[in-house]
Design a protein around this motif. Structure first.
Motif, PDB file in Angstrom:
ATOM      1  N   ASP A 280     -65.321  47.276 132.365  1.00 15.94           N
ATOM      2  CA  ASP A 280     -64.560  46.651 131.665  1.00 15.94           C
ATOM      3  C   ASP A 280     -63.564  47.694 130.615  1.00 15.94           C
ATOM      4  OD1 ASP A 280     -63.451  44.692 129.832  1.00 15.94           O
ATOM      5  OD2 ASP A 280     -65.193  44.688 128.789  1.00 15.94           O
ATOM      6  N   PRO A 281     -62.633  48.437 131.209  1.00 22.25           N
ATOM      7  CA  PRO A 281     -61.881  49.356 130.653  1.00 22.25           C
ATOM      8  C   PRO A 281     -61.038  48.861 129.660  1.00 22.25           C
ATOM      9  CG  PRO A 281     -60.942  49.049 132.736  1.00 22.25           C
ATOM     10  CD  PRO A 281     -62.304  48.438 132.760  1.00 22.25           C
ATOM     11  N   GLU A 282     -60.731  47.548 129.414  1.00 21.45           N
ATOM     12  CA  GLU A 282     -59.888  46.872 128.473  1.00 21.45           C
ATOM     13  C   GLU A 282     -60.341  46.973 127.311  1.00 21.45           C
ATOM     14  OE1 GLU A 282     -58.327  45.701 132.640  1.00 21.45           O
ATOM     15  OE2 GLU A 282     -60.316  45.831 131.663  1.00 21.45           O
ATOM     16  N   ASN A 283     -61.609  46.991 127.244  1.00 18.75           N
ATOM     17  CA  ASN A 283     -62.496  46.960 125.976  1.00 18.75           C
ATOM     18  C   ASN A 283     -63.074  48.070 125.585  1.00 18.75           C
ATOM     19  OD1 ASN A 283     -61.972  43.918 125.097  1.00 18.75           O
ATOM     20  ND2 ASN A 283     -63.127  43.510 126.877  1.00 18.75           N
ATOM     21  N   VAL A 284     -62.776  49.264 126.231  1.00 17.89           N
ATOM     22  CA  VAL A 284     -63.446  50.655 125.805  1.00 17.89           C
ATOM     23  C   VAL A 284     -63.492  51.111 124.451  1.00 17.89           C
ATOM     24  CG1 VAL A 284     -61.585  52.107 126.491  1.00 17.89           C
ATOM     25  CG2 VAL A 284     -63.679  52.947 126.904  1.00 17.89           C
ATOM     26  N   ASN A 285     -62.299  50.728 123.702  1.00 20.79           N
ATOM     27  CA  ASN A 285     -62.197  51.401 122.161  1.00 20.79           C
ATOM     28  C   ASN A 285     -63.037  50.442 121.487  1.00 20.79           C
ATOM     29  OD1 ASN A 285     -60.635  53.641 122.611  1.00 20.79           O
ATOM     30  ND2 ASN A 285     -58.552  52.281 122.400  1.00 20.79           N
ATOM     31  N   LYS A 286     -63.609  49.157 121.655  1.00 23.95           N
ATOM     32  CA  LYS A 286     -64.411  48.603 120.884  1.00 23.95           C
ATOM     33  C   LYS A 286     -65.679  49.085 121.049  1.00 23.95           C
ATOM     34  CE  LYS A 286     -61.790  44.139 121.202  1.00 23.95           C
ATOM     35  NZ  LYS A 286     -62.006  42.827 121.669  1.00 23.95           N
ATOM     36  N   ARG A 287     -65.957  49.278 122.462  1.00 27.83           N
ATOM     37  CA  ARG A 287     -67.356  50.161 122.424  1.00 27.83           C
ATOM     38  C   ARG A 287     -67.572  51.269 121.904  1.00 27.83           C
ATOM     39  NH1 ARG A 287     -66.017  47.926 127.684  1.00 27.83           N
ATOM     40  NH2 ARG A 287     -65.825  49.886 128.448  1.00 27.83           N
ATOM     41  N   ARG A 288     -66.539  52.160 122.100  1.00 34.21           N
ATOM     42  CA  ARG A 288     -66.401  53.605 121.570  1.00 34.21           C
ATOM     43  C   ARG A 288     -66.496  53.593 119.858  1.00 34.21           C
ATOM     44  NH1 ARG A 288     -64.869  57.933 124.420  1.00 34.21           N
ATOM     45  NH2 ARG A 288     -63.676  58.717 122.630  1.00 34.21           N
ATOM     46  N   VAL A 291     -69.911  53.187 118.573  1.00 37.01           N
ATOM     47  CA  VAL A 291     -71.130  54.368 118.412  1.00 37.01           C
ATOM     48  C   VAL A 291     -70.378  55.325 117.796  1.00 37.01           C
ATOM     49  CG1 VAL A 291     -72.319  53.460 120.640  1.00 37.01           C
ATOM     50  CG2 VAL A 291     -70.219  54.972 120.800  1.00 37.01           C
ATOM     51  N   GLY A 292     -69.256  55.590 116.970  1.00 39.32           N
ATOM     52  CA  GLY A 292     -68.671  56.428 116.194  1.00 39.32           C
ATOM     53  C   GLY A 292     -67.649  57.240 117.034  1.00 39.32           C
ATOM     54  N   LEU A 293     -67.201  56.931 118.214  1.00 36.55           N
ATOM     55  CA  LEU A 293     -66.414  57.913 118.996  1.00 36.55           C
ATOM     56  C   LEU A 293     -64.876  57.334 118.396  1.00 36.55           C
ATOM     57  CD1 LEU A 293     -68.054  57.394 122.390  1.00 36.55           C
ATOM     58  CD2 LEU A 293     -68.216  59.551 120.943  1.00 36.55           C
ATOM     59  N   GLU A 294     -64.079  58.460 118.529  1.00 37.76           N
ATOM     60  CA  GLU A 294     -62.775  58.186 118.262  1.00 37.76           C
ATOM     61  C   GLU A 294     -62.213  57.301 119.325  1.00 37.76           C
ATOM     62  OE1 GLU A 294     -59.990  61.408 118.812  1.00 37.76           O
ATOM     63  OE2 GLU A 294     -61.439  62.489 119.900  1.00 37.76           O
ATOM     64  N   PRO A 295     -60.896  56.675 119.173  1.00 38.54           N
ATOM     65  CA  PRO A 295     -60.163  55.878 120.454  1.00 38.54           C
ATOM     66  C   PRO A 295     -60.026  56.859 121.594  1.00 38.54           C
ATOM     67  CG  PRO A 295     -59.316  55.394 118.144  1.00 38.54           C
ATOM     68  CD  PRO A 295     -60.253  56.463 118.016  1.00 38.54           C
TER      69      PRO A 295
END
Length: 345
Positions: A280-288, A291-295
């Motif tokens: 699901d690469p389209e929603n990767v930034n939501k998952r990041r 957990v406190g990861l930058e975009p």
């Protein structure tokens, strides 16, 4: 130099004070410096960092001054390099001892008498931070950290200077994998005896060392200690971002898809980097973000990747990534044969 996420971490702090007036000029010059650094023009990179500081009344982030010191050192302008280092040590109270002693860009400074003074000052500041820590374990982790990170940083330095696939590069890659096998039992012994120790017990760098060695381990070891890291995150003894990186590594090895996009591949012939397969690469930034990861856009810039869904699918098609063993894959375009090399991130 730390234009990458996995080798070290430096607290973002000002060396004198916060950026005050012309943040646009400062930021633009820093971005320009990073571009010059990636292209190998270290003099222009150093000059751009200096222009950034000048535009802000000689104020700058510790991280930017550290990078400036690296650039000046790479041009053999040792006085300018020491000027930047003295700024972050004396005014910014820089304490990342392990980052600076494992920095290949600064090797030219090591025979200068000022280097010893810089290192002694940093070590004194770090020792003061460690007064309430488990010092025997910290000392063991200090040694492991250097053994894990220094050869990796040398490898990246070789690659940066155009040495990808060279005999020197291949030899260093083999050295790293051999050293990883020696580091692992030193870390598993600590984990089996104490569990996953938090920064209050072994410091930030010691805590990160536990993660780094497991991140660079074989899949069976990662599967064994992944539940321990998950529990450590819940109890506040480890960061959710570290867990995300290990989850990605394990997921790639198990099902050839990662979750957070942290794992990067590299084409063996061209040296170009790309993001390894994701679910699901389209929603990767939501998952990041969760957990406190930058975009992802910001994260992959350090490898020269311009992130977009279109580029992501195009890169995967071009490189035809096979089942990943969880270590960096260098994939030829022509025959699609992959070769395993040491994990960097």
């Amino acid at each position: 130099m730390k234009l990458r996420i996995l080798l070290t971490s430096v607290v973002l702090a000002w060396s004198v004070a916060a950026i005050a007036q012309t943040p646009n000029a400062y930021d633009l010059n820093v971005k320009l410096a990073e571009q010059y650094y990636r292209s190998g023009d270290f003099l222009k990179a150093a000059q751009s960092y200096s222009q950034a500081f000048f535009s802000n009344k000689n104020l700058g982030l510790i991280t930017d001054r550290y990078k400036a010191a690296c650039c000046w050192a790479m041009t053999n302008e040792v006085d300018s390099s020491f000027y930047q280092l003295e700024k972050i040590v004396k005014t910014g109270f820089y304490t990342n001892y392990h980052e600076i002693v494992t920095e290949p860009d600064l090797i030219v400074l090591h025979n200068d008498s000022r280097w010893k003074n810089i290192i002694m000052t940093i070590k004194a500041l770090k020792d003061k931070e460690r007064e309430n820590l488990n010092l025997p374990v910290v000392a063991a982790l200090d040694s492991v950290y250097v053994d894990d990170q220094f050869p990796r940083r040398v490898l990246m330095s070789i690659e940066k200077s155009g040495g990808l696939r060279s005999a020197r590069w291949e030899a260093k890659a083999k050295e790293i994998m051999r050293q990883d096998s020696l580091n692992l039992p030193r870390i598993t012994k600590i984990l089996d005896q104490y569990g996953w120790l938090g920064k209050e017990e072994i410091g930030i760098e010691g805590n990160r060392t536990l993660f780094l060695v497991i991140q660079h381990a074989d899949i069976k070891t990662q599967e064994k200690y992944l539940p321990m890291l998950r529990a450590a995150v819940i109890s506040g003894k480890a960061s959710a971002s570290s867990l995300a990186l290990l989850e990605d590594r394990v997921s790639l090895r198990q099902i050839n898809k990662q979750i957070y996009g942290s794992q990067i591949g590299q084409n063996y012939f061209t040296g170009a980097y790309y993001v390894l397969p994701m679910d699901d690469p389209e929603n990767v930034n939501k998952r990041r973000a969760a957990v406190g990861l930058e975009p992802l856009e910001g994260y992959v810039k350090q490898w020269g990747i311009a992130w977009s869904i279109e580029h992501y699918y195009k890169d995967l098609e071009m490189n035809k990534v096979p089942s990943s063993p969880g270590i960096r894959r260098l994939t030829p375009i022509k025959d699609k044969v992959t070769r395993p090399f040491p994990a960097v991130n």
